[in-house]
Design a protein around this motif. Structure first.
Motif, mmCIF file in Angstrom:
data_model
loop_
_atom_site.group_PDB
_atom_site.id
_atom_site.type_symbol
_atom_site.label_atom_id
_atom_site.label_comp_id
_atom_site.label_asym_id
_atom_site.label_seq_id
_atom_site.Cartn_x
_atom_site.Cartn_y
_atom_site.Cartn_z
ATOM 1 N N ALA A 1 -5.602 6.435 50.949
ATOM 2 C CA ALA A 1 -4.765 6.199 49.567
ATOM 3 C C ALA A 1 -6.469 6.665 48.684
ATOM 4 C CB ALA A 1 -5.328 5.015 48.894
ATOM 5 N N TRP A 2 -7.653 6.386 48.968
ATOM 6 C CA TRP A 2 -8.977 6.781 48.970
ATOM 7 C C TRP A 2 -9.419 8.750 49.602
ATOM 8 C CZ3 TRP A 2 -13.013 9.583 52.358
ATOM 9 C CH2 TRP A 2 -13.572 10.392 51.232
ATOM 10 N N GLN A 3 -8.830 9.071 50.230
ATOM 11 C CA GLN A 3 -9.440 10.350 50.808
ATOM 12 C C GLN A 3 -7.737 11.077 50.441
ATOM 13 O OE1 GLN A 3 -9.335 10.852 55.287
ATOM 14 N NE2 GLN A 3 -9.241 9.022 55.631
ATOM 15 N N MET A 4 -6.879 10.409 49.217
ATOM 16 C CA MET A 4 -5.661 11.689 48.267
ATOM 17 C C MET A 4 -7.448 11.549 47.272
ATOM 18 S SD MET A 4 -2.078 10.328 49.951
ATOM 19 C CE MET A 4 -1.389 11.577 48.303
ATOM 20 N N ASN A 5 -8.156 10.856 46.419
ATOM 21 C CA ASN A 5 -8.676 11.311 45.415
ATOM 22 C C ASN A 5 -7.611 10.918 44.834
ATOM 23 O OD1 ASN A 5 -11.052 11.593 43.754
ATOM 24 N ND2 ASN A 5 -9.316 13.413 43.047
ATOM 25 N N VAL A 6 -7.019 8.883 44.838
ATOM 26 C CA VAL A 6 -6.219 8.781 43.329
ATOM 27 C C VAL A 6 -7.395 7.198 42.857
ATOM 28 C CG1 VAL A 6 -3.985 9.050 44.441
ATOM 29 C CG2 VAL A 6 -5.584 7.065 45.246
ATOM 30 N N PRO A 7 -6.731 6.991 41.850
ATOM 31 C CA PRO A 7 -7.427 5.770 41.039
ATOM 32 C C PRO A 7 -8.125 5.120 41.778
ATOM 33 C CG PRO A 7 -6.165 7.083 39.916
ATOM 34 C CD PRO A 7 -5.828 7.741 40.732
ATOM 35 N N LEU A 8 -8.952 4.005 41.582
ATOM 36 C CA LEU A 8 -9.198 3.234 42.189
ATOM 37 C C LEU A 8 -8.594 1.719 42.354
ATOM 38 C CD1 LEU A 8 -11.325 1.286 43.773
ATOM 39 C CD2 LEU A 8 -12.434 0.847 41.777
ATOM 40 N N MET B 1 -14.162 8.236 39.848
ATOM 41 C CA MET B 1 -14.168 7.027 41.019
ATOM 42 C C MET B 1 -15.399 6.739 42.069
ATOM 43 S SD MET B 1 -11.344 7.191 43.115
ATOM 44 C CE MET B 1 -10.743 6.321 44.722
ATOM 45 N N TRP B 2 -15.137 5.210 42.271
ATOM 46 C CA TRP B 2 -16.210 4.673 43.545
ATOM 47 C C TRP B 2 -16.304 5.997 44.959
ATOM 48 C CZ3 TRP B 2 -15.224 -1.054 42.612
ATOM 49 C CH2 TRP B 2 -15.678 -1.438 41.472
ATOM 50 N N ASN B 3 -17.147 5.841 44.962
ATOM 51 C CA ASN B 3 -17.536 6.444 46.451
ATOM 52 C C ASN B 3 -17.372 5.467 47.512
ATOM 53 O OD1 ASN B 3 -18.489 8.362 48.278
ATOM 54 N ND2 ASN B 3 -20.074 7.533 48.628
ATOM 55 N N LEU B 4 -16.154 4.915 47.943
ATOM 56 C CA LEU B 4 -15.010 4.384 48.772
ATOM 57 C C LEU B 4 -15.416 5.542 50.380
ATOM 58 C CD1 LEU B 4 -12.154 3.241 47.927
ATOM 59 C CD2 LEU B 4 -13.781 1.518 48.369
ATOM 60 N N PRO B 5 -15.562 4.341 51.285
ATOM 61 C CA PRO B 5 -15.885 5.552 52.673
ATOM 62 C C PRO B 5 -15.114 5.989 53.344
ATOM 63 C CG PRO B 5 -15.227 3.399 53.283
ATOM 64 C CD PRO B 5 -15.405 3.209 51.701
ATOM 65 N N PRO B 6 -14.818 7.235 54.044
ATOM 66 C CA PRO B 6 -13.513 7.995 54.968
ATOM 67 C C PRO B 6 -14.030 7.496 56.195
ATOM 68 C CG PRO B 6 -16.575 8.953 55.153
ATOM 69 C CD PRO B 6 -16.355 7.777 54.385
ATOM 70 N N SER B 7 -13.005 7.260 56.559
ATOM 71 C CA SER B 7 -12.289 7.095 58.101
ATOM 72 C C SER B 7 -13.797 7.107 58.668
ATOM 73 C CB SER B 7 -10.972 7.912 58.506
ATOM 74 O OG SER B 7 -9.841 7.414 57.640
ATOM 75 N N ASP B 8 -13.945 6.006 59.574
ATOM 76 C CA ASP B 8 -14.666 5.351 60.199
ATOM 77 C C ASP B 8 -14.661 5.285 61.486
ATOM 78 O OD1 ASP B 8 -14.915 2.350 60.394
ATOM 79 O OD2 ASP B 8 -15.280 2.735 58.121
ATOM 80 N N SER B 9 -15.567 5.111 62.719
ATOM 81 C CA SER B 9 -15.150 4.628 64.048
ATOM 82 C C SER B 9 -14.145 2.763 64.350
ATOM 83 C CB SER B 9 -16.380 4.638 64.948
ATOM 84 O OG SER B 9 -17.310 4.522 64.584
ATOM 85 N N VAL B 10 -15.213 2.436 63.867
ATOM 86 C CA VAL B 10 -14.948 0.695 63.550
ATOM 87 C C VAL B 10 -13.564 0.783 63.085
ATOM 88 C CG1 VAL B 10 -15.476 -1.105 62.881
ATOM 89 C CG2 VAL B 10 -17.615 0.308 63.590
ATOM 90 N N LEU B 11 -13.151 1.305 61.433
ATOM 91 C CA LEU B 11 -11.746 1.086 60.765
ATOM 92 C C LEU B 11 -10.959 1.625 61.984
ATOM 93 C CD1 LEU B 11 -10.512 0.130 59.106
ATOM 94 C CD2 LEU B 11 -10.739 1.845 58.056
ATOM 95 N N HIS B 12 -11.055 2.649 62.546
ATOM 96 C CA HIS B 12 -10.511 3.165 63.950
ATOM 97 C C HIS B 12 -9.916 2.409 65.084
ATOM 98 C CE1 HIS B 12 -8.044 6.716 65.490
ATOM 99 N NE2 HIS B 12 -8.815 6.014 66.700
ATOM 100 N N VAL C 1 -3.749 -1.237 45.716
ATOM 101 C CA VAL C 1 -2.466 -1.210 45.271
ATOM 102 C C VAL C 1 -1.730 -1.146 46.983
ATOM 103 C CG1 VAL C 1 -0.156 -0.735 44.845
ATOM 104 C CG2 VAL C 1 -2.323 -1.438 43.214
ATOM 105 N N ALA C 2 -2.296 0.589 46.930
ATOM 106 C CA ALA C 2 -1.877 1.150 48.797
ATOM 107 C C ALA C 2 -2.169 0.431 50.116
ATOM 108 C CB ALA C 2 -2.579 2.716 48.703
ATOM 109 N N GLY C 3 -3.919 -0.398 49.429
ATOM 110 C CA GLY C 3 -3.812 -1.456 50.963
ATOM 111 C C GLY C 3 -3.236 -2.578 50.922
#
Length: 218
Positions: free
Chosen positions: A116-123, A1-12, A128-130
């Protein structure tokens, strides 16, 4: 699956802003319904945390975000009190409500995609989770205030959340800088939502009116 970002300081950081913003929209909505202070605080917490809670339950993501980080719960309870104190100084409460709601919609959409990305679910599930995270809290707020949810009104709402999630995912599929793309996505989503309100951009409507049966002639 696409390489979505981990949580970062800006998003936090944006998540803290969004939690306060959504709790403040709840306070403004509660004020129009003349709720007591306890009702205002409860509505603030439900609005700010409802979307993330529903997402976590559906994805089986435990502990819930506000259980893992009690400071989020404290913020959503305190923010309505700030709104109560400032409400009489704000002359255009409708504009403030829509701006704060737009911030919450966009940031929560990105945060939901990230979890959702951190749970390694499909794109598709990531997006949808977003959308669930971005929209559900506002729907709960409006339903509890006996209003028609913004999600079901004329201007674009869920569509903004969906496109924000797509942009957030696509940027990192191209290996863009994580924190920079978070800012770009936030600016895109917020601008899109505010422009949709300003210029009354609407999705095509489905209108169906059943023909009334003709009276039988005697």
């Amino acid at each position: 699956m696409w390489n979505l970002p981990p949580s970062d300081s800006v998003l936090h950081l944006l998540s803290w802003v969004a939690l306060a913003a959504q709790a403040m929209t709840a306070a403004l909505a509660a004020g129009r319904r003349s709720m007591d202070w306890m009702g205002v605080c409860l509505l603030g917490a439900i609005t700010a945390l409802g979307g993330g809670t529903l997402r976590d339950v559906l994805l089986g993501h435990y502990p819930l975000v506000w259980v893992e980080r009690p400071s989020y719960l404290a913020l959503t309870v305190l923010a309505p009190f700030v709104t109560i104190a400032m409400a009489r100084l704000v002359h255009r409460l409708t504009a403030a409500f829509l701006l704060l709601d737009a911030i919450g919609l966009v940031v929560f959409t990105m945060a939901g995609c990230d979890v959702a990305w951190q749970m390694n679910v499909p794109l598709g599930i990531v997006i949808v989770a977003g959308v669930i995270t971005g929209c559900a809290g506002g729907v709960l707020r409006d339903v509890l205030c006996n209003d028609v949810p913004l999600l079901f009104r004329a201007e674009l709402y869920a569509s903004v959340s969906l496109l924000t999630g797509l942009v957030y995912a696509t940027g990192f599929a191209l290996n863009a800088n994580g924190e920079l793309w978070t800012v770009v996505t936030f600016v895109f989503g917020l601008s899109f939502r505010l422009l949709a309100i300003r210029y009354e951009w609407n999705m095509p409507k489905f209108v169906f009116v059943a023909e009334e049966p003709k009276e039988e002639r005697k």
